[in-house]
Design an enzyme around this catalytic site. Structure first.
Site, PDB file in Angstrom:
ATOM      1  N   ASP A 110     -25.579  41.121   5.484  1.00 24.85           N
ATOM      2  CA  ASP A 110     -26.237  41.962   4.496  1.00 24.85           C
ATOM      3  C   ASP A 110     -25.320  42.382   3.344  1.00 24.85           C
ATOM      4  O   ASP A 110     -25.700  43.232   2.541  1.00 24.85           O
ATOM      5  CB  ASP A 110     -26.806  43.210   5.168  1.00 24.85           C
ATOM      6  CG  ASP A 110     -25.742  44.033   5.901  1.00 24.85           C
ATOM      7  OD1 ASP A 110     -24.633  43.501   6.128  1.00 24.85           O
ATOM      8  OD2 ASP A 110     -26.030  45.190   6.248  1.00 24.85           O
ATOM      9  N   GLY A 157     -21.201  25.051 -18.056  1.00 23.70           N
ATOM     10  CA  GLY A 157     -21.520  23.764 -18.652  1.00 23.70           C
ATOM     11  C   GLY A 157     -21.049  22.626 -17.775  1.00 23.70           C
ATOM     12  O   GLY A 157     -21.588  22.379 -16.704  1.00 23.70           O
ATOM     13  N   GLY A 158     -20.026  21.913 -18.245  1.00 17.73           N
ATOM     14  CA  GLY A 158     -19.574  20.729 -17.536  1.00 17.73           C
ATOM     15  C   GLY A 158     -20.408  19.523 -17.914  1.00 17.73           C
ATOM     16  O   GLY A 158     -21.362  19.597 -18.701  1.00 17.73           O
ATOM     17  N   THR A 160     -22.626  17.750 -16.341  1.00 19.63           N
ATOM     18  CA  THR A 160     -24.038  17.733 -15.956  1.00 19.63           C
ATOM     19  C   THR A 160     -24.871  18.744 -16.727  1.00 19.63           C
ATOM     20  O   THR A 160     -26.026  18.480 -17.076  1.00 19.63           O
ATOM     21  CB  THR A 160     -24.163  18.008 -14.443  1.00 19.63           C
ATOM     22  OG1 THR A 160     -23.401  17.039 -13.728  1.00 19.63           O
ATOM     23  CG2 THR A 160     -25.614  17.947 -13.998  1.00 19.63           C
ATOM     24  N   GLU A 190     -19.727  19.343 -23.307  1.00 20.00           N
ATOM     25  CA  GLU A 190     -19.409  17.929 -23.414  1.00 20.00           C
ATOM     26  C   GLU A 190     -20.599  17.176 -24.012  1.00 20.00           C
ATOM     27  O   GLU A 190     -21.450  16.700 -23.264  1.00 20.00           O
ATOM     28  CB  GLU A 190     -19.032  17.374 -22.041  1.00 20.00           C
ATOM     29  CG  GLU A 190     -17.853  18.099 -21.397  1.00 20.00           C
ATOM     30  CD  GLU A 190     -17.449  17.543 -20.045  1.00 20.00           C
ATOM     31  OE1 GLU A 190     -17.694  16.346 -19.782  1.00 20.00           O
ATOM     32  OE2 GLU A 190     -16.884  18.305 -19.253  1.00 20.00           O
ATOM     33  N   TRP A 246      -7.977  19.270 -12.901  1.00 19.52           N
ATOM     34  CA  TRP A 246      -9.263  19.119 -12.228  1.00 19.52           C
ATOM     35  C   TRP A 246      -9.012  18.295 -10.972  1.00 19.52           C
ATOM     36  O   TRP A 246      -8.614  17.152 -11.073  1.00 19.52           O
ATOM     37  CB  TRP A 246     -10.281  18.406 -13.112  1.00 19.52           C
ATOM     38  CG  TRP A 246     -11.585  18.260 -12.394  1.00 19.52           C
ATOM     39  CD1 TRP A 246     -11.971  17.235 -11.569  1.00 19.52           C
ATOM     40  CD2 TRP A 246     -12.660  19.189 -12.396  1.00 19.52           C
ATOM     41  NE1 TRP A 246     -13.207  17.471 -11.050  1.00 19.52           N
ATOM     42  CE2 TRP A 246     -13.666  18.665 -11.552  1.00 19.52           C
ATOM     43  CE3 TRP A 246     -12.877  20.416 -13.025  1.00 19.52           C
ATOM     44  CZ2 TRP A 246     -14.864  19.324 -11.322  1.00 19.52           C
ATOM     45  CZ3 TRP A 246     -14.074  21.064 -12.799  1.00 19.52           C
ATOM     46  CH2 TRP A 246     -15.062  20.517 -11.964  1.00 19.52           C
TER      47      TRP A 246
END
Length: 634
Positions: free
Chosen positions: A339, A366-367, A369, A409, A614
């Site tokens: 909870d 964003g990114g 995708t 992008e 990354w």
């Protein structure tokens, strides 16, 4: 009452308190409880069977809280009787922690209210009631449940008109506090006194939404702060009738220093944490700690929030704040409860920050995708910035995030989708974000395309640079098996080389082009991929060979983590400052600790702000790539 009957009764109570009253106390009414935060011990309160005491930890605000211990025969109720006005609306609230903790009131002249919760950390409770036509006093109470262990309560409040037949005006707002003697870890607050018709008793000092002190004077020294961090302060006054007045104006002040390099003039050592890594990869924020990486970086970009309908939005609610962590995969070794309001990776990052107070966490939106949402966002940058601020600074996790990162992008160019917003759209978007986030961190991941007429030329990155703390230049993914037949080429070349398939597709070309356009070197971070890209059907060991398609990868064809490649396909050569390996018919390119050291030397020579990568899960269990990056930057 037997324990079984008590548990049955508890369920019945839970059903009853789900039906709440709707009458609300007026927002301007004071808190009429005496000693609501237990700063004066148990003064004003009576606890059954001597069950209550005050403690200095855990507290919700100030320096004290109530601790009471139920037994098999007693719920450890602590109560206070207070004068009220007949026929008036009241709100009873407080912060409690423990198993089955209740607050409520009796003698209201109507339906006596109560509510409860179970929580391992302080949680708010609130209920309302209206006094009867002849009610002049009520008794408010807090208690636990039989043999359910100790509970804690703090900052209780009964808000509504005071009783007793006299009129007592609440105090005025103190003056907006000012800061002096500001250092990297402390500062001194000063404010002008409030006024009241019967006199001022004390002042509550709030940092953000949390009360951190109650003082009798008009100054307070706040210590234990984090370097290079922005804080907000307000002050409220309490009079001798225990009424609190309106809040002062808000002081916003930043401590000196750089917070370990996450902002200001310090070197940035930044890694991306991908929220979807908690699924198939089973990579959790705890792994950042156990690998030793948390002490070697100073900034984490949390990826990704979505961009949709012109707004910032949560990307994966379950991974972000709903997934409950076990003791085994949590940072601090404590299991989440079903909870708790914020679980998931966000709460784990909160725990990581507690271990590393200088660590910055930035929410990235964003990114690849979700960049398709940016054109609509760019149509109304101010509205977009407001939505992002409201999400990042949501009270549930405002303490976790230090700012926002935009991964578009690509502005006015093509990625997964194409944008035609114009060259000025990115600059306008970043300007709106800076205006809304103020001194918070505002950063962006930008293209590493240094080719003539390429993506760097498509948007005004130089004009937008004034609004960002730094750019993460994505100097990787230049070449890969999307060109299935090759030629094979390193996906992250530092420099050009003879036979490179595309001029300008290398790190140095991007950095030099951005510099030439006016982007300051000390606002750029060099990008490193903790993965490789590869082909199969390759017979030539050196770059430039032909292929038949993408090499097999664990999660996706043509891409593999460094931690796998270092043994699956060890490096057999280097080119343009990065490594490659030819193993059987597969050909992979990736960075190693040695090539990362060379790239970090380049970043320092070029006067860059730092480097980023990354992403964390591609590294080895002992963080050898993070170590190389951190050591290389010094």
């Amino acid at each position: 009452m037997t324990r079984l009957r008590r548990l049955v009764a508890l369920g019945a109570i839970g059903a009853l308190v789900a039906v709440g009253l709707t009458t609300q106390a007026h927002a301007a009414d004071p808190n009429i409880l005496a000693n609501p935060g237990f700063e004066s011990g148990l003064a004003g309160w009576t606890c059954t069977a001597g069950s209550g005491s005050t403690v200095s930890a855990p507290v919700h605000g100030g320096s004290a809280a109530l601790r009471a211990l139920p037994t098999d025969a007693d719920t450890a109720q602590c109560s206070q009787t207070v004068a009220v006005t007949p026929g008036s609306a009241y709100t009873l609230s407080g912060y409690v922690q423990g198993n089955y903790v209740f607050i409520g009131a009796t003698g209201t002249g109507g339906t006596d209210p109560s509510t409860w919760t179970s929580a391992t950390a302080y949680q708010p409770l609130s209920t309302t009631f209206t006094t009867g036509p002849s009610t002049t006093s009520v008794t408010v109470w807090v208690h636990g449940w039989y043999s359910q262990g100790a509970y804690h309560a703090d900052d209780l409040a009964l808000v509504g008109p005071s009783g007793g037949g006299t009129t007592d005006t609440p105090p005025s707002a103190p003056g907006t506090p000012t800061a002096s003697n500001v250092t990297s870890t402390s500062l001194t607050l000063n404010w002008t006194a409030a006024t009241d018709d019967h006199g001022i008793q004390n002042y509550d000092v709030h940092r953000g939404a949390t009360r951190i002190a109650t003082v009798t004077g008009t100054t307070f020294n706040d210590t234990g702060l984090t370097a290079g961090t922005t804080y907000t302060y307000t002050v409220t006054a309490r009079d001798t009738a225990n009424q609190t007045g309106p809040s002062s104006g808000v002081l916003t002040v930043a401590t000196s220093g750089t917070g370990g390099g996450g902002g200001g003039s310090g070197t940035v050592k930044l890694g991306y944490f991908a929220d979807w890594g908690v699924y198939g990869r089973q990579y959790f924020p705890k792994n950042i700690e156990t690998s030793g990486s948390a002490s070697k970086i100073n900034t984490i970009n949390y990826a990704f929030g979505n961009v949709t309908n012109g707004q910032c939005a949560v990307g994966d609610a379950y991974a972000d704040y709903q997934m409950t962590y076990t003791a085994a995969n949590s940072v601090d070794g404590t299991a989440d409860t079903w909870d708790q309001p914020v679980a998931g990776a966000i709460n784990q990052l909160r725990q990581l920050k507690r271990l590393h107070p200088g660590l910055k966490v930035i929410w990235s939106f964003g990114g690849w995708t979700w960049s398709g949402g940016f054109p609509q966002a760019a149509a109304n940058p101010t509205a977009f910035a407001t939505s992002c601020y409201n999400l990042v600074e949501d009270p549930r996790w405002a303490d976790v995030f230090d700012g926002i990162d935009i991964d578009w992008e690509y502005p006015n160019a093509c990625g997964l989708s194409c944008d035609t917003s114009g060259a000025a759209a990115f600059k306008n978007l970043m300007s709106a974000l800076r205006a809304r986030f103020g001194t918070g961190l505002v950063t962006a991941a930008i293209t590493g395309d240094g080719s003539a007429g390429g993506k760097i030329d498509a948007a005004d990155y130089a004009g937008a640079a004034q609004y960002v703390d730094w750019y993460n230049v994505m100097t990787y993914d230049y070449f890969g098996a999307w060109n299935a037949q090759g030629p094979t080429a390193p996906h992250s070349p530092l420099t050009s080389y003879s036979g490179i398939p595309q001029a300008g597709f290398n790190s140095d070309a991007a950095i030099q082009k951005l510099k030439a356009k006016g982007v300051p070197a000390n606002k750029m971070n060099l990008g490193i991929g903790f993965y490789g890209r590869g082909w199969t059907g390759v017979t030539q060991a050196a770059p430039g060979g032909t292929a038949t398609g993408a090499a097999a990868g664990t999660y996706e064809q043509g891409i593999e983590d460094y931690k796998v490649l270092k043994t699956k396909c060890p490096a057999t050569g280097t080119v343009a400052g990065t490594a490659y390996g030819h193993c059987g018919s597969d050909w992979w390119s990736y960075d190693t600790p040695s090539t990362i050291a060379g790239k970090m030397a380049y970043a320092k020579t070029q006067g860059l702000k730092g480097a980023f990568f990354w992403e964390f899960s591609g590294d080895t269990g002992n963080g050898e790539l993070v170590t190389a990056l951190s050591n290389g930057l010094g």
